[in-house]
Design an enzyme around this catalytic site. Structure first.
Site, PDB file in Angstrom:
ATOM      1  N   GLU A 152     -41.527 -56.530 -65.428  1.00  0.00           N
ATOM      2  CA  GLU A 152     -41.874 -56.053 -64.085  1.00  0.00           C
ATOM      3  C   GLU A 152     -42.066 -57.222 -63.119  1.00  0.00           C
ATOM      4  O   GLU A 152     -43.049 -57.294 -62.380  1.00  0.00           O
ATOM      5  CB  GLU A 152     -43.131 -55.169 -64.133  1.00  0.00           C
ATOM      6  CG  GLU A 152     -42.867 -53.837 -64.812  1.00  0.00           C
ATOM      7  CD  GLU A 152     -44.003 -52.854 -64.627  1.00  0.00           C
ATOM      8  OE1 GLU A 152     -44.790 -53.024 -63.683  1.00  0.00           O
ATOM      9  OE2 GLU A 152     -44.094 -51.902 -65.405  1.00  0.00           O
ATOM     10  N   GLY A 153     -41.124 -58.134 -63.135  1.00  0.00           N
ATOM     11  CA  GLY A 153     -41.179 -59.298 -62.265  1.00  0.00           C
ATOM     12  C   GLY A 153     -41.655 -60.517 -63.028  1.00  0.00           C
ATOM     13  O   GLY A 153     -42.761 -60.519 -63.559  1.00  0.00           O
TER      14      GLY A 153
END
Length: 844
Positions: free
Chosen positions: A530-531
């Site tokens: 997620e990043g």
């Protein structure tokens, strides 16, 4: 004005200047002040006329807007001082809302507000008076009553959470050890069956759809405990409850989609995954190239033809229902939204022709399902778009809002569970393992990493619960969620590294006895999810926060985009006033070391609230200087934005730590943990401030940098304080239990942690007996030698009893057993290193 008058008047004027600057008084009061200065200085007539004109222009909004603000707007546009925001950036910035992060950007945080935010209590403290954020003090038993405000905030109820943790979660942890999962390269079939049966995949789905209807708090508690058993558990259960079809359906799905899919997902009849990341679109999810094209079929109905290539998709290989993010094109404008509709999310049954999910990745040897997936001319009906045609093109907004929530709940829960396990394991091992005749926990070199492990675990638990309480209350704190994702994953990495150093050779030899090797291998995984953390730190936390959480910047940008001079005028001059105020606050709070700020509490921790005010003022002032210095290019100054992000992060983590201390009844025994955590937090802030001042090319910053080094916000905790935390971790009792609350603790002494805990408790019980023998050696009642080698002599001399001999024997046998490491025959090693994973039987 004579000398006597000036001796009295000038100090008064200086005092008023300082006071007005510190308080941030309105413009009209500054005008009165300037008039007073002119009067004292006996200004000539032309000076009064000039002042009068300027005062009128700046104090009458209509004149100020035409004669001053309009020209400032032109200058800002020409110099590009404010960043341009694309449509995708705007949706990312507007995802969620501003929470306590706004207080830190203000430079004058409402410390009482930070202290009054709800804080859920999990560990039973029935004899304590508790503050949960409603301004009242309660017994924990009162909080569990059905009609209490606390129960209304958490409708599932703490008793129900406790029951699920003590029964269903305990059972699933008992069903397979982490080593068994590692050797099998999968969860056993009976575990998959149990997870379905007990609705682990539907924890966040409401009861009316067949789910458990858990709050974020309950979900976080489950993940916290599962993480202490196996990372594979959390990866498997987490994706089904955080970012995935269920989450998107609940928020955006049509009623028909909810009625059909949610019960099937809750029962585990559908195994979900969400396909977002691509080879060229990782953290930059807006660069998705996977494509869907709208067309009309021969039956006259609308369909999507989809092509994609995705990777790193958890559960994809065994998924039956895939959430897919793609760019939607409508060449014939059949939807009436133009040709380029935008990023869209749809549900794809994985048995649809053209869907390929027959391969898997090997993420650091951790055996959760993580896979690539390809789609070639996959055709699905148009109503498979999540939310129907109305939500076509709204996928980016969906993703930003869903990602923000997931970052703030799943990662903190998993990482805190790991931190608690490492705390429990290293504390016990340091008391059991001996070198040079001493427990290794008594060596100062070992105490140092033990202190970091214990102190950071206390801080992480505080921030986990502080964040989850906000989300359960309805907050969607995008910036705080990014802070949580980045810092929890990085801190857990630091903790596991320290744990491995303490364990030494016992940490690197894999086997059923090794409690840390597998989570050490898994540690890099959440850092990439997620990043990537590097971009989360440098671009999201501060890059997004400086616009979204700042009290004025986003409003100014929005007013400029709408060409609303009136609105811009109001925000701009308020902004300028806050810069002046924060400058004075920075200087005065620095000179007074925060003592000019008011603390909402008294006692030992009051100084930390004052330092938070000092840090916030300095942070806010430097943020505005950076915006002025770099303008729209600030987001490309990633080394600087990363340091700003660090300061913001540690202000939040420090706040959560203070909130925990207050909520838990200000336990004096916890002060070593609180003091260590707070001192560490301020030392990390100090590091960030020095980095900014040394590297941002602004005149006179060299002087400020020297002053900050001479008058630091904080220093690393003293060794003596760290020793206290190391002792807490090595001492059985309620404090150690609270520090590691709600992790899985096997009672079977044949399991790795059960074996270690048993040896730890016996070692503690036997130490008083060993002291008797050592004392006898010092008094020449026994010959020189190791106490454990002189047990028979001590018994014969009447120094110890037969029962004490039995206890010492048990303790020594348990200690020796606990420090052993696994070994394998060549055949055994080769067998478990090439094991063929099997699909769960329900999917075979």
């Amino acid at each position: 004005m004579n000398i006597f008058q000036s001796t009295i008047t000038i100090p008064i004027l200086i005092f008023l200047l300082t006071l007005f600057g510190y308080l941030g008084v309105p413009l009209w009061l500054w005008s009165v002040y300037v008039a007073a200065v002119l009067g004292v200085c006996q200004a000539p007539l032309w000076g009064w006329i000039t002042f009068g004109i300027i005062a009128l222009v700046f104090n009458i909004p209509q004149l100020r807007q035409r004669l001053v603000t309009a020209y400032i707007v032109k200058a800002i546009a020409r110099l590009k001082l404010l960043p341009k925001i694309s449509a995708t950036e705007r949706e990312a910035i507007e995802a969620g809302n501003v929470w306590v992060d706004g207080e830190f950007f203000s430079g004058k945080p409402n410390l009482q507000r930070l202290l009054n935010e709800p804080y859920p209590l999990i560990f039973s403290m029935l004899d304590k008076k508790i503050d949960v954020g409603d301004g009242e003090k309660h017994n924990n038993s009162e909080l569990l009553t059905p009609n209490s405000e606390y129960a209304k905030r958490y409708p599932l109820g703490l008793n129900q959470i406790r029951s699920f943790l003590d029964n269903q979660v305990e059972t699933v942890c008992q069903m397979a050890t982490d080593w068994e999962i590692h050797v099998r390269q999968d969860l056993p079939p009976e575990v998959w069956d149990y997870l379905r049966q007990e609705r682990f995949f539907g924890m966040m789905i409401p009861v009316e759809y067949g789910g458990l209807g858990f709050s974020n708090l309950a979900y976080s508690q489950v993940m916290n405990k599962l993480a202490s058993r196996s990372f594979t558990h959390t990866a498997t259960v987490g994706v089904t409850n955080s970012l995935g079809p269920a989450k998107l359906l609940l928020r955006y799905g049509t009623q028909a989609q909810k009625d059909y899919y949610l019960p099937r997902l809750a029962r585990g009849e559908e195994i979900p995954c969400f396909a977002l990341t691509e080879p060229n679109a990782g953290s930059d999810a807006g660069s998705i190239v996977s494509q869907g094209v709208v067309f009309k079929g021969e039956d006259g109905q609308l369909y999507l033809r989809l092509n994609w290539e995705k990777r790193y998709i958890t559960l994809a290989t065994i998924a039956t229902l895939m959430g897919l993010a793609f760019r939607l094109r409508d060449p014939d404008n059949l939807l009436g939204k133009g040709e380029d509709v935008g990023i869209t999310c749809a549900l794809i049954h994985t048995d649809t022709p053209g869907v390929i999910i027959n391969r898997r990745h090997d993420p650091m040897g951790v055996p959760f399902y993580n896979s690539p997936t390809i789609g070639k001319d996959v055709v699905v009906p148009i109503d498979q778009i999540i939310g129907g045609v109305e939500q076509a093109g709204q996928g980016w907004k969906m993703l930003m809002q869903s990602l923000a929530a997931g970052r703030g709940i799943s990662f903190p829960a998993t990482c805190t569970g790991i931190a608690k396990l490492v705390t429990r394991v290293t504390g016990a091992y340091a008391r059991v393992r001996k070198q040079f005749g001493l427990n290794i926990g008594r060596f100062a070199g070992v105490e140092e990493p033990l202190a970091r492990i214990g102190g950071l675990t206390y801080l992480m638990e505080a921030a986990r619960l502080y964040t989850v309480a906000a989300v359960d209350r309805g907050e969607q704190p995008a910036v705080i969620s990014a802070i949580a994702k980045y810092n929890f994953t990085e801190l857990s990495r630091q903790i596991i590294n320290d744990g491995m150093d303490i364990m030494g050779g016992a940490g690197i030899c894999r086997g059923e006895r090794n409690l840390l090797a597998n989570i050490y291998s898994a540690t890099p995984i959440p850092i990439t999810v997620e990043g990537a953390n590097i971009l989360t730190r440098t671009m999201i936390i501060f890059g997004q926060g400086a616009i979204r959480s700042h009290p004025y910047v986003y409003r100014e940008i929005d007013a400029l985009n709408q060409n609303n001079i009136k609105a811009f005028d109001r925000f701009f001059w308020q902004h300028l006033g806050s810069i002046v105020r924060n400058f004075f606050r920075t200087v005065l709070l620095s000179l007074s070391r925060g003592y000019l700020a008011r603390s909402p509490v008294s006692g030992t921790t009051a100084k930390y609230y004052r330092k938070l005010a000092w840090a916030s003022a300095s942070f806010a002032w430097l943020t505005d200087l950076a915006l002025i210095r770099y303008g729209g290019s600030l987001k490309r100054q990633e080394k600087l934005t990363g340091r700003f992000a660090d300061i913001l992060s540690w202000m939040y983590l420090a706040t959560a730590t203070l909130r925990r201390f207050e909520a838990e009844g200000r336990n004096a025994e916890d002060l070593p943990l609180v003091n260590w955590s707070m001192q560490y937090a301020f030392a990390r802030m100090q590091q960030g401030f020095e980095g900014i001042l040394n590297n941002m090319p602004v005149p006179l910053f060299g002087i400020f940098a020297s002053w900050w080094r001479f008058n630091p916000l904080g220093k690393m905790p003293a060794d003596k304080l760290g020793s206290k935390i190391a002792r807490i971790m090595q001492t059985p009792g309620t404090q150690r239990d609270r520090l590691t609350a709600d992790i899985y603790l096997p009672t079977n002494p044949q399991e790795a942690l059960g074996r270690l805990e048993n040896a730890f408790l016996l070692a503690v019980k036997s130490e008083s007996i060993l002291k008797k023998i050592k004392s006898a050696i010092a008094q020449d009642k026994l010959p020189q030698g190791q106490p454990t080698a002189l047990v028979r002599h001590a018994l014969e001399a009447g120094i110890i009893s037969l029962d004490e001999v039995e206890l010492l024997t048990q303790a020594e046998l348990a200690r020796n057993d606990a420090i052993q490491v696994d070994s394998f025959t060549i055949e055994e090693y080769q067998k478990h290193s090439v094991v063929e994973p099997k699909l769960p039987k329900v999917l075979s």
